[in-house]
Design a protein around this motif. Structure first.
Motif, PDB file in Angstrom:
ATOM      1  N   ALA A  38       0.895  -1.168   0.051  1.00 24.74           N
ATOM      2  CA  ALA A  38       0.042   0.098   0.060  1.00 24.74           C
ATOM      3  C   ALA A  38       0.909   1.394   0.075  1.00 24.74           C
ATOM      4  O   ALA A  38       0.241   2.266  -0.067  1.00 24.74           O
ATOM      5  CB  ALA A  38      -0.833   0.150   1.266  1.00 24.74           C
ATOM      6  N   ASN A  39       1.935   1.109  -0.025  1.00 23.66           N
ATOM      7  CA  ASN A  39       2.999   2.394  -0.252  1.00 23.66           C
ATOM      8  C   ASN A  39       3.461   2.493  -1.372  1.00 23.66           C
ATOM      9  O   ASN A  39       4.294   2.219  -1.940  1.00 23.66           O
ATOM     10  CB  ASN A  39       4.401   1.958   0.611  1.00 23.66           C
ATOM     11  CG  ASN A  39       5.218   3.289   0.561  1.00 23.66           C
ATOM     12  OD1 ASN A  39       4.950   4.354   0.426  1.00 23.66           O
ATOM     13  ND2 ASN A  39       6.446   3.134   1.009  1.00 23.66           N
ATOM     14  N   CYS A  40       2.355   3.149  -2.293  1.00 23.12           N
ATOM     15  CA  CYS A  40       2.453   3.045  -3.788  1.00 23.12           C
ATOM     16  C   CYS A  40       1.729   4.359  -4.438  1.00 23.12           C
ATOM     17  O   CYS A  40       1.285   5.306  -3.733  1.00 23.12           O
ATOM     18  CB  CYS A  40       1.910   1.775  -4.330  1.00 23.12           C
ATOM     19  SG  CYS A  40       0.012   1.730  -3.979  1.00 23.12           S
ATOM     20  N   SER A  41       1.815   4.582  -5.802  1.00 24.93           N
ATOM     21  CA  SER A  41       1.193   5.675  -6.326  1.00 24.93           C
ATOM     22  C   SER A  41      -0.141   5.359  -6.456  1.00 24.93           C
ATOM     23  O   SER A  41      -0.905   4.361  -6.070  1.00 24.93           O
ATOM     24  CB  SER A  41       1.733   5.837  -7.662  1.00 24.93           C
ATOM     25  OG  SER A  41       1.498   4.809  -8.328  1.00 24.93           O
ATOM     26  N   ARG A  46      -5.299   2.011  -7.444  1.00 22.33           N
ATOM     27  CA  ARG A  46      -6.508   1.750  -8.356  1.00 22.33           C
ATOM     28  C   ARG A  46      -6.408   0.279  -8.601  1.00 22.33           C
ATOM     29  O   ARG A  46      -7.381  -0.412  -8.713  1.00 22.33           O
ATOM     30  CB  ARG A  46      -6.750   2.693  -9.323  1.00 22.33           C
ATOM     31  CG  ARG A  46      -6.834   4.105  -8.812  1.00 22.33           C
ATOM     32  CD  ARG A  46      -7.147   4.959 -10.073  1.00 22.33           C
ATOM     33  NE  ARG A  46      -7.297   6.289  -9.537  1.00 22.33           N
ATOM     34  CZ  ARG A  46      -8.009   7.074  -8.634  1.00 22.33           C
ATOM     35  NH1 ARG A  46      -9.184   6.119  -8.358  1.00 22.33           N
ATOM     36  NH2 ARG A  46      -7.870   8.343  -8.151  1.00 22.33           N
ATOM     37  N   GLN A  47      -5.339  -0.242  -9.115  1.00 25.11           N
ATOM     38  CA  GLN A  47      -5.394  -1.802  -9.433  1.00 25.11           C
ATOM     39  C   GLN A  47      -5.227  -2.613  -8.447  1.00 25.11           C
ATOM     40  O   GLN A  47      -5.642  -3.645  -8.083  1.00 25.11           O
ATOM     41  CB  GLN A  47      -3.774  -1.875 -10.302  1.00 25.11           C
ATOM     42  CG  GLN A  47      -3.752  -1.078 -11.408  1.00 25.11           C
ATOM     43  CD  GLN A  47      -2.328  -1.266 -12.182  1.00 25.11           C
ATOM     44  OE1 GLN A  47      -1.409  -2.222 -11.992  1.00 25.11           O
ATOM     45  NE2 GLN A  47      -2.196  -0.563 -13.404  1.00 25.11           N
ATOM     46  N   MET A  48      -4.622  -2.124  -7.128  1.00 29.34           N
ATOM     47  CA  MET A  48      -4.724  -2.853  -5.890  1.00 29.34           C
ATOM     48  C   MET A  48      -6.138  -3.026  -5.281  1.00 29.34           C
ATOM     49  O   MET A  48      -6.262  -4.011  -4.678  1.00 29.34           O
ATOM     50  CB  MET A  48      -3.608  -2.395  -4.712  1.00 29.34           C
ATOM     51  CG  MET A  48      -2.441  -2.387  -4.969  1.00 29.34           C
ATOM     52  SD  MET A  48      -1.357  -1.933  -3.537  1.00 29.34           S
ATOM     53  CE  MET A  48      -2.257  -2.812  -2.198  1.00 29.34           C
ATOM     54  N   ILE A  49      -6.962  -2.116  -5.532  1.00 30.46           N
ATOM     55  CA  ILE A  49      -8.372  -2.288  -5.134  1.00 30.46           C
ATOM     56  C   ILE A  49      -9.057  -3.770  -5.513  1.00 30.46           C
ATOM     57  O   ILE A  49      -9.572  -4.297  -4.666  1.00 30.46           O
ATOM     58  CB  ILE A  49      -9.134  -0.914  -5.334  1.00 30.46           C
ATOM     59  CG1 ILE A  49      -8.751   0.159  -4.575  1.00 30.46           C
ATOM     60  CG2 ILE A  49     -10.718  -1.234  -5.251  1.00 30.46           C
ATOM     61  CD1 ILE A  49      -9.307   1.393  -4.963  1.00 30.46           C
ATOM     62  N   ALA A  50      -8.831  -3.943  -6.541  1.00 27.81           N
ATOM     63  CA  ALA A  50      -9.342  -5.175  -7.182  1.00 27.81           C
ATOM     64  C   ALA A  50      -8.648  -6.432  -6.398  1.00 27.81           C
ATOM     65  O   ALA A  50      -9.603  -7.282  -5.971  1.00 27.81           O
ATOM     66  CB  ALA A  50      -9.264  -5.423  -8.534  1.00 27.81           C
ATOM     67  N   GLY A  51      -7.539  -6.382  -6.043  1.00 32.01           N
ATOM     68  CA  GLY A  51      -7.018  -7.594  -5.311  1.00 32.01           C
ATOM     69  C   GLY A  51      -7.468  -7.336  -3.606  1.00 32.01           C
ATOM     70  O   GLY A  51      -7.813  -8.609  -3.162  1.00 32.01           O
ATOM     71  N   ILE A  52      -7.730  -6.225  -3.351  1.00 30.74           N
ATOM     72  CA  ILE A  52      -8.164  -6.082  -1.771  1.00 30.74           C
ATOM     73  C   ILE A  52      -9.824  -6.556  -1.658  1.00 30.74           C
ATOM     74  O   ILE A  52     -10.046  -7.434  -0.881  1.00 30.74           O
ATOM     75  CB  ILE A  52      -8.404  -4.810  -1.267  1.00 30.74           C
ATOM     76  CG1 ILE A  52      -6.594  -4.093  -1.097  1.00 30.74           C
ATOM     77  CG2 ILE A  52      -8.860  -4.644   0.085  1.00 30.74           C
ATOM     78  CD1 ILE A  52      -6.538  -2.777  -0.922  1.00 30.74           C
ATOM     79  N   LEU A  87      -5.760   6.719  -0.676  1.00 31.38           N
ATOM     80  CA  LEU A  87      -6.738   6.037  -1.348  1.00 31.38           C
ATOM     81  C   LEU A  87      -6.872   4.745  -0.753  1.00 31.38           C
ATOM     82  O   LEU A  87      -8.477   4.457  -0.466  1.00 31.38           O
ATOM     83  CB  LEU A  87      -6.523   5.958  -2.794  1.00 31.38           C
ATOM     84  CG  LEU A  87      -7.838   5.343  -3.658  1.00 31.38           C
ATOM     85  CD1 LEU A  87      -8.862   6.246  -3.816  1.00 31.38           C
ATOM     86  CD2 LEU A  87      -7.135   4.984  -5.045  1.00 31.38           C
ATOM     87  N   LEU A  88      -6.092   4.077  -0.410  1.00 26.91           N
ATOM     88  CA  LEU A  88      -6.225   2.651   0.131  1.00 26.91           C
ATOM     89  C   LEU A  88      -6.597   2.754   1.664  1.00 26.91           C
ATOM     90  O   LEU A  88      -7.449   1.612   1.989  1.00 26.91           O
ATOM     91  CB  LEU A  88      -4.944   1.846  -0.187  1.00 26.91           C
ATOM     92  CG  LEU A  88      -4.544   1.673  -1.713  1.00 26.91           C
ATOM     93  CD1 LEU A  88      -3.236   0.956  -1.579  1.00 26.91           C
ATOM     94  CD2 LEU A  88      -5.604   0.872  -2.422  1.00 26.91           C
ATOM     95  N   SER A  89      -5.998   3.677   2.315  1.00 27.27           N
ATOM     96  CA  SER A  89      -6.383   3.711   3.643  1.00 27.27           C
ATOM     97  C   SER A  89      -7.788   3.980   3.777  1.00 27.27           C
ATOM     98  O   SER A  89      -8.620   3.642   4.656  1.00 27.27           O
ATOM     99  CB  SER A  89      -5.513   4.807   4.588  1.00 27.27           C
ATOM    100  OG  SER A  89      -4.167   4.610   4.352  1.00 27.27           O
ATOM    101  N   GLY A  90      -8.411   4.893   2.894  1.00 29.87           N
ATOM    102  CA  GLY A  90      -9.960   4.901   2.982  1.00 29.87           C
ATOM    103  C   GLY A  90     -10.431   3.803   2.436  1.00 29.87           C
ATOM    104  O   GLY A  90     -11.819   3.784   3.005  1.00 29.87           O
ATOM    105  N   TYR A  91     -10.346   3.371   1.517  1.00 28.44           N
ATOM    106  CA  TYR A  91     -10.932   1.958   1.128  1.00 28.44           C
ATOM    107  C   TYR A  91     -10.907   0.865   2.133  1.00 28.44           C
ATOM    108  O   TYR A  91     -11.983   0.330   2.485  1.00 28.44           O
ATOM    109  CB  TYR A  91     -10.178   1.409  -0.081  1.00 28.44           C
ATOM    110  CG  TYR A  91     -10.913   0.311  -0.848  1.00 28.44           C
ATOM    111  CD1 TYR A  91     -12.245   0.826  -1.474  1.00 28.44           C
ATOM    112  CD2 TYR A  91     -10.657  -1.184  -0.732  1.00 28.44           C
ATOM    113  CE1 TYR A  91     -12.932  -0.369  -2.189  1.00 28.44           C
ATOM    114  CE2 TYR A  91     -11.482  -1.980  -1.524  1.00 28.44           C
ATOM    115  CZ  TYR A  91     -12.381  -1.402  -2.131  1.00 28.44           C
ATOM    116  OH  TYR A  91     -13.225  -2.479  -2.680  1.00 28.44           O
ATOM    117  N   ALA A  92      -9.962   0.751   2.812  1.00 26.04           N
ATOM    118  CA  ALA A  92      -9.734  -0.325   4.106  1.00 26.04           C
ATOM    119  C   ALA A  92     -10.675   0.204   4.905  1.00 26.04           C
ATOM    120  O   ALA A  92     -11.458  -0.591   5.748  1.00 26.04           O
ATOM    121  CB  ALA A  92      -8.370  -0.149   4.571  1.00 26.04           C
ATOM    122  N   CYS A  93     -10.770   1.465   5.393  1.00 25.68           N
ATOM    123  CA  CYS A  93     -11.828   1.826   6.256  1.00 25.68           C
ATOM    124  C   CYS A  93     -13.235   1.706   6.094  1.00 25.68           C
ATOM    125  O   CYS A  93     -13.935   1.378   6.718  1.00 25.68           O
ATOM    126  CB  CYS A  93     -11.714   3.503   6.581  1.00 25.68           C
ATOM    127  SG  CYS A  93     -12.521   4.170   7.733  1.00 25.68           S
TER     128      CYS A  93
END
Length: 225
Positions: A38-41, A46-52, A87-93
């Motif tokens: 999650a330390n990324c651009s 946005r690509q990681m969200i699908a994996g999450i 963005l990923l922190s918000g998605y995790a929340c």
């Protein structure tokens, strides 16, 4: 893909039992890799969200085989982090909120922390964008959330507003007309004006000049500000 074979089988009708330990191991590796990845651009995020979302789905479909607690611990770690992609922190929340692992008071404190004048506007708005990607009903039902967002936007200076606008535009771009009307009702109540008037302003189409100005912001080099 392996989980789908285990769950539904395939045309060869073979016994999927030997695949279960492999899915469990891949799940553990993916879960433990979440925080570091999650330390990324924003593009990578946005690509990681699908994996999450895939990992989150696995914990629900195979809750008897997989260590669901491990997943929620790592989600909480990412949700609380200030040094990971916002963005990923918000998605995790948002996933934790959907799982009812965050109550209204804790959410209010997190929103206040993320959407504060001391936080760079692109990070605050990016976090809110991640929050809005799922479970919007839970967000729409929380009046204090929209009051905090309105206060956050109100105190931004011109340059900060330009930065945040790019992310907030994406956040609200996929909201349905009905969801936008609910937002308008929340804001109208907070501002003490008619919800219909606010809804009309929110839902009216932008002019070509306004569209071009927003498109220019998408390509703007904010490092020069």
């Amino acid at each position: 893909e392996l989980s789908q074979v285990i769950r539904y089988g395939d045309v060869r009708r073979f016994d999927p039992t030997p695949l279960q330990p492999l899915v469990e191991q891949l799940y553990v590796q993916g879960t433990l890799a979440l925080f570091g990845a999650a330390n990324c651009s924003n593009d990578a995020a946005r690509q990681m969200i699908a994996g999450i979302e895939e990992l989150n789905r696995l914990t629900q479909e195979f809750h008897q085989q997989l260590d669901e607690t491990l997943w929620t611990i790592e989600l909480r770690r990412l949700s609380d982090a200030d040094d990971r992609n916002a963005l990923l922190s918000g998605y995790a929340c948002s996933i934790l909120l959907e799982r009812q692992l965050i109550d209204s008071d804790l959410l209010a404190r997190e929103v206040s922390r993320r959407l504060s004048p001391g936080v760079p506007s692109d990070l605050g708005a990016g976090w809110f964008e991640g929050m809005s990607l799922r479970n919007r009903y839970a967000l729409l039902a929380r009046q204090t959330l929209w009051e905090q967002l309105a206060d956050y936007v109100a105190v931004l200076d011109d340059d900060e507003f330009k930065r945040s606008l790019v992310f907030l535009r994406r956040a609200f771009g996929n909201f349905s007309p009905g969801e936008k009307r609910s937002i308008a009702e929340n804001l109208g109540e907070y501002w003490g004006v008619g919800a219909d008037n606010v809804s009309e302003l929110i839902n009216q189409p932008m002019t070509e000049e306004e569209e071009q100005a927003l498109n220019d912001l998408n390509d703007f080099d904010f490092d020069d500000l």
